[in-house]
Write a protein that holds these residues in place. Structure first.
Motif, PDB file in Angstrom:
ATOM      1  N   TRP A   1       0.670  -1.222  -0.063  1.00  0.00           N
ATOM      2  CA  TRP A   1       0.085   0.257   0.022  1.00  0.00           C
ATOM      3  C   TRP A   1       1.046   1.288  -0.086  1.00  0.00           C
ATOM      4  O   TRP A   1       1.886   1.233   0.694  1.00  0.00           O
ATOM      5  CB  TRP A   1      -0.972   0.164   1.211  1.00  0.00           C
ATOM      6  CG  TRP A   1      -2.084  -0.995   1.267  1.00  0.00           C
ATOM      7  CD1 TRP A   1      -2.077  -2.019   0.548  1.00  0.00           C
ATOM      8  CD2 TRP A   1      -3.131  -0.925   2.192  1.00  0.00           C
ATOM      9  NE1 TRP A   1      -3.298  -2.821   0.989  1.00  0.00           N
ATOM     10  CE2 TRP A   1      -3.952  -2.112   1.921  1.00  0.00           C
ATOM     11  CE3 TRP A   1      -3.366  -0.144   3.311  1.00  0.00           C
ATOM     12  CZ2 TRP A   1      -5.075  -2.429   2.687  1.00  0.00           C
ATOM     13  CZ3 TRP A   1      -4.498  -0.491   3.985  1.00  0.00           C
ATOM     14  CH2 TRP A   1      -5.280  -1.608   3.564  1.00  0.00           C
TER      15      TRP A   1
ATOM     16  N   THR B   1       0.930   4.314   1.628  1.00  0.00           N
ATOM     17  CA  THR B   1       0.189   4.785   2.909  1.00  0.00           C
ATOM     18  C   THR B   1       0.674   6.428   2.875  1.00  0.00           C
ATOM     19  O   THR B   1       1.612   6.979   2.118  1.00  0.00           O
ATOM     20  CB  THR B   1       0.829   4.253   4.000  1.00  0.00           C
ATOM     21  OG1 THR B   1       2.399   4.359   4.028  1.00  0.00           O
ATOM     22  CG2 THR B   1       0.506   2.582   4.052  1.00  0.00           C
ATOM     23  N   GLY B   2      -0.210   7.035   3.543  1.00  0.00           N
ATOM     24  CA  GLY B   2       0.142   8.387   3.942  1.00  0.00           C
ATOM     25  C   GLY B   2       1.405   8.900   4.594  1.00  0.00           C
ATOM     26  O   GLY B   2       1.982   9.973   4.146  1.00  0.00           O
TER      27      GLY B   2
ATOM     28  N   HIS C   1       3.894   8.893   1.742  1.00  0.00           N
ATOM     29  CA  HIS C   1       3.691  10.274   0.957  1.00  0.00           C
ATOM     30  C   HIS C   1       4.563  11.306   1.821  1.00  0.00           C
ATOM     31  O   HIS C   1       5.224  12.165   1.345  1.00  0.00           O
ATOM     32  CB  HIS C   1       2.228  10.559   0.835  1.00  0.00           C
ATOM     33  CG  HIS C   1       1.566   9.811  -0.305  1.00  0.00           C
ATOM     34  ND1 HIS C   1       2.047  10.026  -1.516  1.00  0.00           N
ATOM     35  CD2 HIS C   1       0.673   8.805  -0.066  1.00  0.00           C
ATOM     36  CE1 HIS C   1       0.869   9.049  -2.242  1.00  0.00           C
ATOM     37  NE2 HIS C   1       0.452   8.394  -1.451  1.00  0.00           N
TER      38      HIS C   1
ATOM     39  N   LEU D   1      -9.501   3.325   6.463  1.00  0.00           N
ATOM     40  CA  LEU D   1      -9.754   4.649   6.093  1.00  0.00           C
ATOM     41  C   LEU D   1      -8.566   5.332   5.737  1.00  0.00           C
ATOM     42  O   LEU D   1      -7.794   5.345   6.538  1.00  0.00           O
ATOM     43  CB  LEU D   1     -10.712   5.424   7.335  1.00  0.00           C
ATOM     44  CG  LEU D   1     -11.377   6.773   7.032  1.00  0.00           C
ATOM     45  CD1 LEU D   1     -12.321   6.629   5.918  1.00  0.00           C
ATOM     46  CD2 LEU D   1     -11.754   7.180   8.338  1.00  0.00           C
ATOM     47  N   ILE D   2      -8.727   6.071   4.491  1.00  0.00           N
ATOM     48  CA  ILE D   2      -7.531   6.882   4.021  1.00  0.00           C
ATOM     49  C   ILE D   2      -7.500   8.003   4.750  1.00  0.00           C
ATOM     50  O   ILE D   2      -8.105   8.821   5.311  1.00  0.00           O
ATOM     51  CB  ILE D   2      -7.721   7.237   2.685  1.00  0.00           C
ATOM     52  CG1 ILE D   2      -7.766   6.080   1.483  1.00  0.00           C
ATOM     53  CG2 ILE D   2      -6.709   8.089   2.171  1.00  0.00           C
ATOM     54  CD1 ILE D   2      -8.184   6.436   0.068  1.00  0.00           C
ATOM     55  N   GLY D   3      -6.023   8.244   5.400  1.00  0.00           N
ATOM     56  CA  GLY D   3      -5.812   9.147   6.114  1.00  0.00           C
ATOM     57  C   GLY D   3      -5.996   8.923   7.717  1.00  0.00           C
ATOM     58  O   GLY D   3      -5.260   9.526   8.649  1.00  0.00           O
TER      59      GLY D   3
ATOM     60  N   ASP E   1      -6.145   5.071   8.583  1.00  0.00           N
ATOM     61  CA  ASP E   1      -5.480   3.729   8.712  1.00  0.00           C
ATOM     62  C   ASP E   1      -4.297   3.595   7.943  1.00  0.00           C
ATOM     63  O   ASP E   1      -3.575   2.660   8.145  1.00  0.00           O
ATOM     64  CB  ASP E   1      -6.750   2.692   8.364  1.00  0.00           C
ATOM     65  CG  ASP E   1      -8.000   2.626   9.421  1.00  0.00           C
ATOM     66  OD1 ASP E   1      -7.554   2.477  10.645  1.00  0.00           O
ATOM     67  OD2 ASP E   1      -9.107   2.821   8.972  1.00  0.00           O
ATOM     68  N   PHE E   2      -4.435   4.187   6.823  1.00  0.00           N
ATOM     69  CA  PHE E   2      -3.157   4.134   5.675  1.00  0.00           C
ATOM     70  C   PHE E   2      -2.797   5.503   5.093  1.00  0.00           C
ATOM     71  O   PHE E   2      -3.654   6.479   5.040  1.00  0.00           O
ATOM     72  CB  PHE E   2      -3.285   3.034   5.000  1.00  0.00           C
ATOM     73  CG  PHE E   2      -4.145   3.143   3.886  1.00  0.00           C
ATOM     74  CD1 PHE E   2      -4.107   3.359   2.788  1.00  0.00           C
ATOM     75  CD2 PHE E   2      -5.760   2.822   4.261  1.00  0.00           C
ATOM     76  CE1 PHE E   2      -5.171   3.410   1.642  1.00  0.00           C
ATOM     77  CE2 PHE E   2      -6.652   2.831   3.274  1.00  0.00           C
ATOM     78  CZ  PHE E   2      -6.245   3.353   1.841  1.00  0.00           C
TER      79      PHE E   2
END
Length: 170
Positions: A42, A44-45, A48, A165-167, A169-170
């Protein structure tokens, strides 16, 4: 002096706590190294953000979640390479904080020898703090640590069918 910190348990938040500590250290001008042992597939945030954060060396070296793996030998080799990178950062002295995210899984699956990890931690240069995360932290690791925090699951969205959930959980 540096510390050994372990974030373990069945609850959510182990990586999040470690990355919070990284953010704190970066804010004080410390250099931080992160090695992720399991995560890998994945984007992940944190990956990034790491790409644009000065003072943070971030290595995603896992092959993804082990329960999705088609080749555990490949996962074991990836864990061994991640451990080699971890040793470089711990022994190199350039990082004041080194985070070994989800390393406890590699220990639990016998991909890495606990004794090797404990020897590296004991011989680390003065002033280096090492954070180790993941479920199933072995007692020997917890005994060697200066701080152990156990995350306990009381309630979790996954239990009610909610997807990651984006932001959050990942």
């Amino acid at each position: 002096m540096g510390q050994i910190l372990v974030y373990t348990g069945q609850g959510k938040g182990k990586t999040t706590a470690a990355l919070g500590l990284a953010f704190r250290a970066l804010g004080r001008g410390h250099k931080v190294g992160v090695v992720q042992f399991i995560k890998g597939k994945w984007m992940t945030g944190e990956r990034h953000q790491a790409a644009r954060t000065e003072g943070l060396d971030f290595y995603v070296m896992g092959e993804g979640f082990t329960w999705e793996s088609e080749d555990l030998t490949r996962d074991q080799k990836a864990a061994q390479k991640a451990w080699e990178k971890s040793q470089e950062m711990i022994n190199g002295g350039a990082h004041q904080v080194v985070i070994l995210d989800e390393i406890t899984y590699a220990i639990h699956y016998n991909w890495l020898a606990l004794d090797d990890i404990l020897q590296t931690l004991a011989a680390r240069p003065e002033g280096i703090s090492v954070v180790l995360t993941g479920r199933h932290a072995p007692q020997g690791l917890m005994d060697a640590a200066d701080c152990v925090t156990e995350m306990n699951k009381v309630k979790h969205p996954y239990d009610h069918g909610q997807k990651a959930l984006i932001g959050v959980d990942f």
